[in-house]
Enzyme design. Structure first.
Site, PDB file in Angstrom:
ATOM      1  N   GLU A 177      -4.876  25.781 -13.057  1.00 51.57           N
ATOM      2  CA  GLU A 177      -3.939  25.746 -14.174  1.00 51.57           C
ATOM      3  C   GLU A 177      -4.325  24.655 -15.160  1.00 51.57           C
ATOM      4  O   GLU A 177      -3.470  24.116 -15.861  1.00 51.57           O
ATOM      5  CB  GLU A 177      -2.500  25.512 -13.689  1.00 51.57           C
ATOM      6  CG  GLU A 177      -1.923  26.656 -12.872  1.00 51.57           C
ATOM      7  CD  GLU A 177      -1.767  27.934 -13.678  1.00 51.57           C
ATOM      8  OE1 GLU A 177      -1.301  27.866 -14.828  1.00 51.57           O
ATOM      9  OE2 GLU A 177      -2.139  29.012 -13.166  1.00 51.57           O
ATOM     10  N   ARG A 184       0.822  -1.214   0.000  1.00 47.93           N
ATOM     11  CA  ARG A 184       0.000   0.000   0.000  1.00 47.93           C
ATOM     12  C   ARG A 184       0.853   1.259   0.000  1.00 47.93           C
ATOM     13  O   ARG A 184       0.508   2.254  -0.622  1.00 47.93           O
ATOM     14  CB  ARG A 184      -0.915   0.009   1.233  1.00 47.93           C
ATOM     15  CG  ARG A 184      -2.004  -1.044   1.224  1.00 47.93           C
ATOM     16  CD  ARG A 184      -2.707  -1.145   2.564  1.00 47.93           C
ATOM     17  NE  ARG A 184      -3.683  -0.095   2.746  1.00 47.93           N
ATOM     18  CZ  ARG A 184      -4.546  -0.034   3.765  1.00 47.93           C
ATOM     19  NH1 ARG A 184      -4.532  -0.973   4.683  1.00 47.93           N
ATOM     20  NH2 ARG A 184      -5.397   0.955   3.866  1.00 47.93           N
TER      21      ARG A 184
END
Lengths: 670, 670
Positions: free
Chosen positions: A421, A325
């Site tokens: 952006e 993980r």
């Protein structure tokens, strides 16, 4: 195990307190101090230490555990802190030219402390400042001085079309804005977007100028120390000289003039400033991932749960599941951080060309290449961080859900990196269009695949490379990033061909250009763009860890990081690798998967030391479960008990004491 | 297009105001009111309307736009609201027995209003209440009455071992707790965990009882109306009768007695209550996804951006990319909502068996099957929701990042669904272990694959099914969930075999049982468990939409939803399908991918109507960009301008007016 570090000033780097993390630190295969020095260099480490120490020693930046700051108070505090950062003057303009990497380093240090602070500082000094510097001329230089003395608080308006909404710093504090407006000259055509400096508020009273309606857009999911605003202009007159006139000007007689031949060329020259925002965001995203991974891995190394016997519980980091993980995101931090710095230096090269008036074909090519890279780097960095933070939050269990451990703030502060952006999904189209353009060139004109940064040169292997197959048959042969690199080159060539063919197929069946591109983006353009930027990140980090200057004692761990990131990223494309025939049969997928797990297992004992390299001081990291001494429960309980009113009776307790009458029924009122 | 609805009370369902959503509503291929009636039934719709109207008409539940509530005030408000819910008495105990689905319906309605409210109510009445009811005996009935009159505020402590931390309602308000403690009898062994009612606070003064240290764990990432607490007990004496004694008791003479032969059997009987928490969480997760998808799709249908020509901009829902991002989550809402209700009814069957003292083998089998299903359903629902909310946030661009539009709260409130009642990744091991146990049975004893709910019966096709191959060659043949169902059956059989073989391989090479299971979980056990529960969800929804009672006018849209969810879920396993040989060649992957995109395109014009079915009233949805009238900008600006002090000068403006001296330099202090 710590080895003596040759040269360098190791007093620069702290000794960690003894504690529950000792076992892992002792098992590390390398010296964290050596890696820190190799990765950053002494000058940069000194620079960061100066910043971190200043913050920690200044009461204005003191952390207030358990404080429940109102929106207004948070904005005020953030403003005062931003002003203080200017007073500290960590980075002079000369420094910025001599050591450009200090710019992202400063932003990362501030952002690790608080994203809102970094954002406010960045928007004011770098975004507004650089807009004025790159788009303005000598007559605008006085603004630059004022920006750095913060005589007037100034912001940069990124997008006039978006209802003039979301403007950073405009909500409460900006006195001036750079406004991009369509420039229309009477008796002439309109000349597209041009930047103007417009006064928003009276600097003495902070009230809006006549004709300007300006306000605060309100609470956001994160970054609430930053006051975003909106503005509407009602026929506001500004002097002619307000036009930032590097790219185009209007003479006193009212004639439009420009050093550029046409709109396309002028736009091409401005691509540099579009890219700088995106490149900065890559850096902002990664600082968040660094913090999250540091917290989650220190937690995992000290949190014990179950074990093979009843006698002793083992740290959850010992479990393959927990390693799988988290460790790929640790590898991603290293690979993306290196990439981020290299991309920033590429951008500096572009900006220097712009500043010196370079109008060569190479400069234009460089602008286009960086635009394509930045347009995919921002999505890759922000999404990797977003997924990584979520994984870290879950991997810390319930403790990750406590506000004091900071994972929520990291998630919320990183979130807009996926959106501003340019929305990630939309932005990737810029990259796929760039690559398709190169292929079209080759098909129609026989051009080679060449770009100034060489990021596309590997495409020369197209189409022959498409006959290649994955031929690694054992995990042991799969543990170097070179394997993934070869696969990525095949993959990008495959996706490029498929996208190009599908696009043509769509157009032949009657779709317009607009429709065809939209139809191909999900299944082809998007994965093409992502695979291309992943390849570039993998390539650059692979070269970095294999270069001769890497100390022998660091080669193994760096090689593993490079391989893990490369193979883990690649494995997300396994279906495509099978589909196009590069993979076939059970073994290919199994070997890839087993290699990822094997590398996780190999890196498990290095994890804490690797975190020691990237983590800021405890004061900046500000997460009880992520402290460097590893005293998980002591720190957690200490923080819980510091919260205000933790053991106190609720102030509203009479509402539910049994002295109150039994509640009535409102059923009849339904 | 609205068609006349046969029967039913359509005054029950609102008419939507005219506005920008009209175009999509007019293009829908079905009547949303008809689908709402078919899905819920008139009684349920009436029940939900009663609840929603009560909330909307009661000033205590008024929304406070722009309010910046302190943690303390939020907890007080949530408590008062919870008490008011009891006064409304929406659901009597008799109702719960007659129409059990009203239980999750009530929780969904409250949760759609505010997750903290649903959590507080659920923990108090359902979790604590059912713990007392199912584990207690006649002598504990008085507590049940008191729970529903809220004479004392009571909570249920889920996990004594976890440092008695995270206990819901304990932070400020609980007077009593159900505490699970190891029962040790002098002169005898310890008998494992047993539940006790323990008084925590004096109901008159709300101060802690002697020997009890109880406090508030502090601010969480979300659900902050709920006061979670911790408690430490220092030799607190409780009367013998405090033991909730259905499963085991201690006589006045001090002898332990139990109706169950051994620990395993007693544990098996308690599996039902373990599962109920997880089944509830499935419902909680889905309500969050319903809200997020409603917001994002109404936004997408009204937000215009670019287009094929300069003249008109088109709604972003018209883009294949936006459809691909959102419509699979809409399909997931429908499939998971249906599954959640069916699983709840299965649980009711189990609980009725428990209450009637059923000790048959079938009851035990049912408990194990539901345990396995619940252990994978919670991960599937919470992760699908987590990813869906993130996608919705990004798909709404910057507007999704405004707090007022609620996507942040949904994300934060859903987050712990991935963690409590068992970390998702850990919990999945319960499911894979269950399946492996069945295979072991078959291998060693020749047993068939049978379970009371028939969820495993398809495994009888093992191993012959593993020779099957995907033979669909055109998209047109791929548009029914039957195709995905066949593939899923193959997939689960394949993963079951691979996991079993790998487990044995590991053990043969010397790994302990503990090590072997841990090594196999990432690559095999985890995908096996997820594929199994996905298959079950797909199967149940497929049967639901193909049943004869579906009105003909709804068959097409329901069929598309079923197919989209099934194929989209399946496509995430494409690499495994190739690896195991079910898929081979380019066509398989292409057909699957193209089918998903085709279904998205087909559902695009039904999206708004499908949202109309699942969305609560605007007051409850509480998101300006998700309002039913579709007036995106009017609603957004209206909400922005309602925020407090939106146009006001900052109260701290003198800090940055230019009357202040130019800032000094602190550089020398560094």
């Amino acid at each position: 195990m710590a080895s003596t570090v040759e040269g360098g000033d190791t007093a620069l780097l702290p000794e960690f307190p003894r504690g529950p993390l000792d076992a892992y630190r002792a098992r590390a295969s390398f010296s964290w101090k050596e890696l820190a020095l190799f990765t950053e260099g002494e000058g940069m480490l000194r620079f960061k230490k100066t910043i971190f120490s200043a913050l920690e020693n200044d009461p204005l930046f003191a952390r207030s555990p358990g404080a429940d700051l109102s929106l207004e108070k948070y904005r005020e505090l953030n403003f005062l802190r931003c002003k203080r950062i200017f007073e500290y003057d960590f980075l002079s303009v000369e420094d910025m030219f001599k050591s450009p990497l200090k710019v992202p380093a400063l932003i990362q240090c501030l952002g690790m402390y608080d994203s809102s602070l970094a954002a406010k500082y960045l928007l004011h000094s770098l975004v507004f400042g650089s807009a004025v510097y790159s788009s303005g001329s000598e007559r605008h230089l006085t603004y630059i001085q004022k920006i750095f003395r913060m005589e007037e608080f100034i912001i940069h308006s990124p997008d006039f079309e978006a209802a003039k909404f979301w403007v950073g710093n405009m909500g409460k504090t900006a006195t001036h804005a750079v406004v991009f407006a369509k420039l229309c000259v009477p008796g002439d055509q309109c000349h597209g977007l041009h930047p103007f400096i417009v006064q928003i508020r009276d600097p003495k009273t902070l009230l809006p100028m006549p004709g300007v309606m300006v306000g605060d857009i309100g609470k956001k999911l994160g970054q609430n120390g930053l006051d975003n605003g909106f503005a509407m202009f009602h026929k506001v007159r500004v002097p002619r000289q307000s036009l930032l006139n590097r790219m185009g000007d209007v003479t006193p007689e009212g004639t439009y003039v420009s050093p550029f031949k046409d709109v396309r060329q002028r736009f091409g020259a401005s691509l540099g400033s579009l890219s700088s925002g995106r490149v900065s965001i890559v850096s902002l995203a990664i600082l968040n991932l660094k913090l999250a991974v540091a917290i989650a891995l220190r937690f995992s190394a000290t949190r014990r749960q179950f074990g093979p016997t009843e006698e002793e519980e083992i740290p959850v980091l010992e479990y393959p599941m927990q390693q799988w993980r988290l460790l790929p995101y640790l590898a991603a931090v290293y690979a993306l951080d290196h990439f981020s710095k290299s991309l920033f230096l590429d951008l500096v090269e572009l900006q220097r060309g712009l500043a010196s008036g370079d109008r060569s074909a190479r400069q234009a090519e460089l602008g286009r290449e960086i635009h394509a890279l930045a347009s995919a780097s921002k999505p890759l960095a922000s999404w990797t961080t977003q997924q990584g933070i979520q994984e870290c939050r879950e991997a810390c269990g319930g403790h990750g859900y406590l506000a004091m451990n900071r994972l929520g703030v990291l998630r919320d502060d990183n979130d807009p990196n996926c959106t501003y952006e340019g929305d990630n999904n939309i932005l990737l189209q810029q990259t796929s269009n760039y690559l398709l353009g190169l292929l079209a060139h080759q098909v129609h004109d026989g051009a080679c695949f060449r770009s100034p940064l060489k990021s596309v040169d590997f495409l020369d292997a197209y189409p022959g490379i498409l006959d290649q197959k994955f031929e690694v048959s054992s995990v042991a042969d799969c543990l170097d990033s070179a394997v993934a690199l070869a696969a990525y080159k095949w993959l990008v060539c495959y996706l490029l061909r498929e996208t190009y063919q599908k696009l043509n197929q769509e157009k032949r069946s009657g779709s317009s250009d607009f429709e065809a591109r939209n139809k191909c983006q999900v299944s082809h353009g998007r994965p093409l763009a992502l695979a291309f930027v992943e390849l570039t990140v993998v390539q650059r980090f692979h070269e970095h860890v294999h270069q001769p200057s890497v100390p022998p004692s660091l080669r193994a761990v760096l090689g593993r990081l490079s391989a893990l990131y490369a193979l883990w990223s690649l494995s997300r494309h396994a279906a495509l690798l099978y589909r196009g025939g590069y993979f076939s049969g059970e073994q290919a997928g199994e070997v890839l998967e087993s290699a990822v797990l094997a590398l996780c297992s190999q890196l498990k004992d290095d994890a804490v030391a690797l975190v020691d390299v990237i983590a800021p001081p405890d004061f900046v990291l500000d997460s009880p479960i992520g402290r460097a001494d590893g005293e998980l429960y002591k720190n957690l309980w200490g923080a819980v008990l510091q919260e205000s009113k933790v053991l106190e009776r609720a102030s509203w307790w009479p509402e539910f004491s049994v002295n109150k009458p039994v509640i009535g029924s409102l059923k009849s009122k339904l």
